[in-house]
Each structure stands twice: as C-alpha cells, then as structure tokens.
Design an enzyme around this catalytic site. Structure first.
Site, PDB file in Angstrom:
ATOM      1  N   GLN A 162      33.757  64.892  42.251  1.00  0.00           N
ATOM      2  CA  GLN A 162      33.989  66.297  42.892  1.00  0.00           C
ATOM      3  C   GLN A 162      32.625  66.855  43.189  1.00  0.00           C
ATOM      4  OE1 GLN A 162      36.783  67.500  43.582  1.00  0.00           O
ATOM      5  NE2 GLN A 162      38.074  66.322  42.477  1.00  0.00           N
ATOM      6  N   CYS A 180      45.109  65.073  35.636  1.00  0.00           N
ATOM      7  CA  CYS A 180      44.480  64.132  35.050  1.00  0.00           C
ATOM      8  C   CYS A 180      43.359  64.780  34.071  1.00  0.00           C
ATOM      9  CB  CYS A 180      43.598  63.084  35.821  1.00  0.00           C
ATOM     10  SG  CYS A 180      44.813  62.386  36.961  1.00  0.00           S
ATOM     11  N   ASP A 216      29.840  61.674  36.338  1.00  0.00           N
ATOM     12  CA  ASP A 216      30.930  61.441  37.248  1.00  0.00           C
ATOM     13  C   ASP A 216      30.753  62.515  38.407  1.00  0.00           C
ATOM     14  OD1 ASP A 216      33.482  61.779  38.654  1.00  0.00           O
ATOM     15  OD2 ASP A 216      34.515  62.091  36.589  1.00  0.00           O
TER      16      ASP A 216
HETATM   17  N1  PMP Z   1      36.485  62.061  38.280  1.00  0.00           N
HETATM   18  C1  PMP Z   1      37.135  63.436  38.869  1.00  0.00           C
HETATM   19  C2  PMP Z   1      36.210  64.483  38.498  1.00  0.00           C
HETATM   20  C3  PMP Z   1      38.067  63.282  39.796  1.00  0.00           C
HETATM   21  O1  PMP Z   1      38.414  64.510  40.433  1.00  0.00           O
HETATM   22  C4  PMP Z   1      38.846  62.328  39.978  1.00  0.00           C
HETATM   23  C5  PMP Z   1      39.835  62.107  41.088  1.00  0.00           C
HETATM   24  N2  PMP Z   1      40.692  63.005  40.884  1.00  0.00           N
HETATM   25  C6  PMP Z   1      38.128  60.850  39.465  1.00  0.00           C
HETATM   26  C7  PMP Z   1      37.208  61.173  38.472  1.00  0.00           C
HETATM   27  C8  PMP Z   1      38.931  59.801  39.924  1.00  0.00           C
HETATM   28  O2  PMP Z   1      38.646  59.184  41.103  1.00  0.00           O
HETATM   29  P1  PMP Z   1      39.393  58.061  41.742  1.00  0.00           P
HETATM   30  O3  PMP Z   1      40.843  58.448  41.489  1.00  0.00           O
HETATM   31  O4  PMP Z   1      38.932  58.197  43.027  1.00  0.00           O
HETATM   32  O5  PMP Z   1      38.961  56.978  40.896  1.00  0.00           O
END
Ligand code: PMP
Length: 411
Positions: A204, A367, A201
């Site tokens: 960041q 989240c 992922d």
């Molecule tokens: N992974 C990480 C580490 C994030 O910080 C975020 C965004 N807050 C996401 C995934 C999800 O990204 P998106 O909302 O652009 O799909």
C-alpha cells in the site's frame, strides 16, 4: 484536481465509462487493485505483438530483445526504490509471494526455537500468516506491537519488545484498512540496534510515497504490480544483496541453477536463484512502464492531489450521521484509504447500495481479521483513493451514502 493532473483521467481508459446499469463508474477501490494507464496497456500489446519469447534462453533476436526489456524493467525498479544493485530486485508474482519467499527461505534457514518475530495487529494476512506458519514450524515466538487508540503503532511498546531474541520485525508501510503510515525508518533503526532485520510490506505504501530502501535501512521490501498501476501477476521482492546471497532457494527448477548433476545441484547467482521457471515476462516489462509513468508524474504531484482528496474526503465523510472512520483522523498520519461503518448499516448492504450508484468500494475484513477483532467489528466498507480520483467522485460517494441511508431507513 491539481493543475498538472487536469487531463490525467484520459490516460486511464477504464475510468471513463458507464456501467451496465447506466451509472458512470466511480472507482474507489485502488487499494485492492489500481487501474493502469494506456502506456502500460500499450506496452503489453507491444511485447506480445513484436518480440515476445522466453527470456535468458535463446540466442535468437527476439530472445535478446525481450531479455533486454525485462532487465531494463528490473533496473527501473532498482532506481525507483533507490536500491544499490539490480540483482537485489527479484521478480515474484506479487507481495504475497515475496513475503512467503522470505518467510520460507530465511525462516527455515535462520529461525530457531525461542527466536522472536515482531508483528502487529494491523498487518494484512499476507504479512501475518506466512510468519505465523514459519514460527510454528521452527518453534519461534510472535510478539505484537500494541496499537494506540487512533490506530498507530505504539513505538514505546515496540521498543520494549525488542530484545536479543528478536530476529525480524515485519511491518506494513501503510495499513490497507486504517490508512496509517508507519515510521519505517525509525523502526528499522531500532530493529537493527537490537540485531534484528526488518521486512516491509510495501503493497500500500509504495504506490503513494517515494521509498529509499538504503536511506530507510530496509532489509526486505515487497510490493505488487497491480496496486502500482501495472499488471497483476507480477510483484517485487527487494532484499539487500548480502542477505539474499546467504539464503537457500525457495523454488527449484529451471533458470535458478548453475549446474545440475545426478547427485547434486548448484544455484545460480542473484537474481536468477530466486526466479525459478519462466517468469511473468510481459508483466515484468509492463511494470517498468508503470514505473516510468509514476516517475514522470512525480510523487510531489501525486501527493499534492492525494492530500487535496484526503482533506475533502475526511471532511465530507465526517458530516455523515452515524459514520465512523477507522484509523488516524488527521491526514498527516495516514494515506487516502478510508474504512468506515455507519451505525445500523451492514457493510455488505452498504457496498451493494453504493454499487447501484456506480461507486466501486470494497467491504469485508479486507484480509485483516486480527485488526477487525481488535476494532471489535466483523467488517467495514473501504473507499481507497488515488491521484486519478476527483472531489466530484467524493461528492458522488457522499450522495450514494445518503441514498443508501434512506434505503436502509437510517434517516
Ligand atoms: N499487504 C497489503 C498491505 C495489502 O493491501 C495487500 C493486498 N490487498 C497485500 C499485502 C497482498 O498483495 P497481493 O494480493 O498483491 O499479493
């Protein structure tokens, strides 16, 4: 500000403003969404004013132009992450969609009862829930790498979790709460030695450090345009060609087929197979412009400025009475995301009072509920910085925290 960034803020029109309450904006929420330079905004206008039409369809000249632009953006992304082929770059709506795509397409096809997926508690829900859901559906098992007390992955524990049953390791390049930078290359090598794949992922990490998917042995990588100084609603899934080619489609419809008959259909080759329907055309093109902007600036400059900001922020935040920063305390092991709490202050109250002084931060669980449970807290305040921030803005944050502490009668 490092020397070649002194006029950088002029590139970002939104940063130079007074808020409705008269305070100058201090934007410390780039981890949620970064701001975009004028070149990206201009590109969006250019597309809509000059050559917007649907892609890969018409023979007309607008269709040709817009298709060429979108494919050029794909190629820029390919070289930005050092992928081998442009068709390894799939446009999605963002990191979340990219992860769901692989969890569903790969998981449904390859996961079976008793297989294991390795996760950890610092993952964003986007890199957690899709795996949890597909594991449940397929009878697979989730294993979690332990976190060290300072918020790093315990690599010895990781090694012990890897077995012949491990099919996938899903890990963030950088924690969106702790700021921890994970050793992806090392983790990938170990995953491959165990016969597993690695999904990174990069939401960041990709905006803050160069990524080389081949050199780092990354099988799948996801990231979002809106955190990369580009538009929202667009993101990327990178997958090694040999892997993507063996996956069934995730979404079905136009653009992703080679032939449709009444009784069966056949799928297009990459990347179209995973790009059903009309894509976010303008946003994909403008993401290419955002990548040009970052490339011109260079990660050396970006990292030099972020290092300067990081050192200063850590030093100043540490001086605030009762303030605890989560994650590694040394900058070498973390990015410029600082999540914290102040004894006696509710994060929402703190964020609200900071906003009165024009400071935009985020509060809540970001989240990452499992991580907040691990830390034994319900919520935190997060200041996330990037190259366009200044040490003056960190001073403004510290002054605003002081104001909040007085309001909350903490002094
Ligand atoms: N992974 C990480 C580490 C994030 O910080 C975020 C965004 N807050 C996401 C995934 C999800 O990204 P998106 O909302 O652009 O799909």
């Amino acid at each position: 500000m490092v020397a070649n960034l002194t006029s950088i803020r002029d590139d970002f029109p939104i940063l130079n403003q007074k808020l409705p309450n008269g305070q100058p904006l201090v934007y410390l929420d780039s981890g949620a969404s970064a701001q975009r330079p004028r070149s990206v905004i201009n590109k969006i206008t250019e597309v809509y004013e000059q050559y917007y039409s649907n892609v890969h369809r018409g023979v007309h000249q607008l269709g040709d132009r817009v298709t060429t632009e979108m494919e050029a953006a794909r190629s820029r992304i390919q070289s930005f992450i050092s992928a081998e082929l442009p068709e390894e770059i799939i446009f999605t709506s963002g990191t979340t969609m990219s992860i769901n795509l692989i969890a569903q397409a790969w998981g449904r096809h390859f996961l079976k009862g008793g297989d294991e997926i390795i996760l950890n508690e610092m993952e964003h829900h986007a890199n957690f829930v899709p795996w949890q859901a597909i594991a449940r559906e397929r009878g697979a098992v989730l294993k979690f790498i332990q976190l060290t007390p300072e918020g790093r992955l315990d690599l010895d524990h990781y090694q012990g979790l890897l077995t012949a049953k491990t099919k996938l390791v899903a890990v963030t390049g950088m924690s969106n709460v702790l700021g921890t930078i994970n050793p992806i290359r090392e983790m990938a090598t170990r995953a491959h030695e165990a016969g597993a794949l690695i999904f990174v992922d990069g939401a960041q990490s990709v905006p803050h450090q160069p990524v080389d998917v081949v050199g780092s042995e990354i099988d799948f990588l996801a990231f979002s345009g809106h955190k990369l100084f580009g538009p929202s609603g667009i993101g990327v899934l990178y997958g090694r060609k040999a892997l993507l080619e063996n996956l069934p489609p995730f979404l079905y419809g136009g653009n992703m087929i080679s032939e449709v008959r009444l009784d069966e259909s056949h799928w297009a080759s990459l990347p179209a197979r995973f790009e059903a329907g009309t894509p976010a055309i303008t946003d994909a093109i403008a993401l290419g412009t955002a990548i040009d902007y970052i490339t011109e600036l260079g990660f050396d400059t970006i990292q030099e400025q972020e290092h300067l900001l990081g050192e200063y922020a850590l030093q100043k935040l540490r001086e605030v009475p009762g303030l605890q920063i989560y994650g590694p305390q040394e900058l070498e092991q973390r990015g410029t995301i600082f999540s914290f709490n102040i004894t006696g202050a509710h994060p929402e109250d703190l964020a609200t009072l900071l906003d009165r002084k024009g400071i935009a931060v985020r509060h809540g669980h970001h989240c990452t509920m499992p991580l907040h449970q691990h830390l034994n807290i319900a919520a935190s305040v997060r200041a996330s910085l990037t190259f366009y921030n200044t040490t003056d803005e960190i001073d403004a944050l510290i002054d605003a925290i002081d104001f909040a502490r007085k309001r909350l009668r903490l002094t």
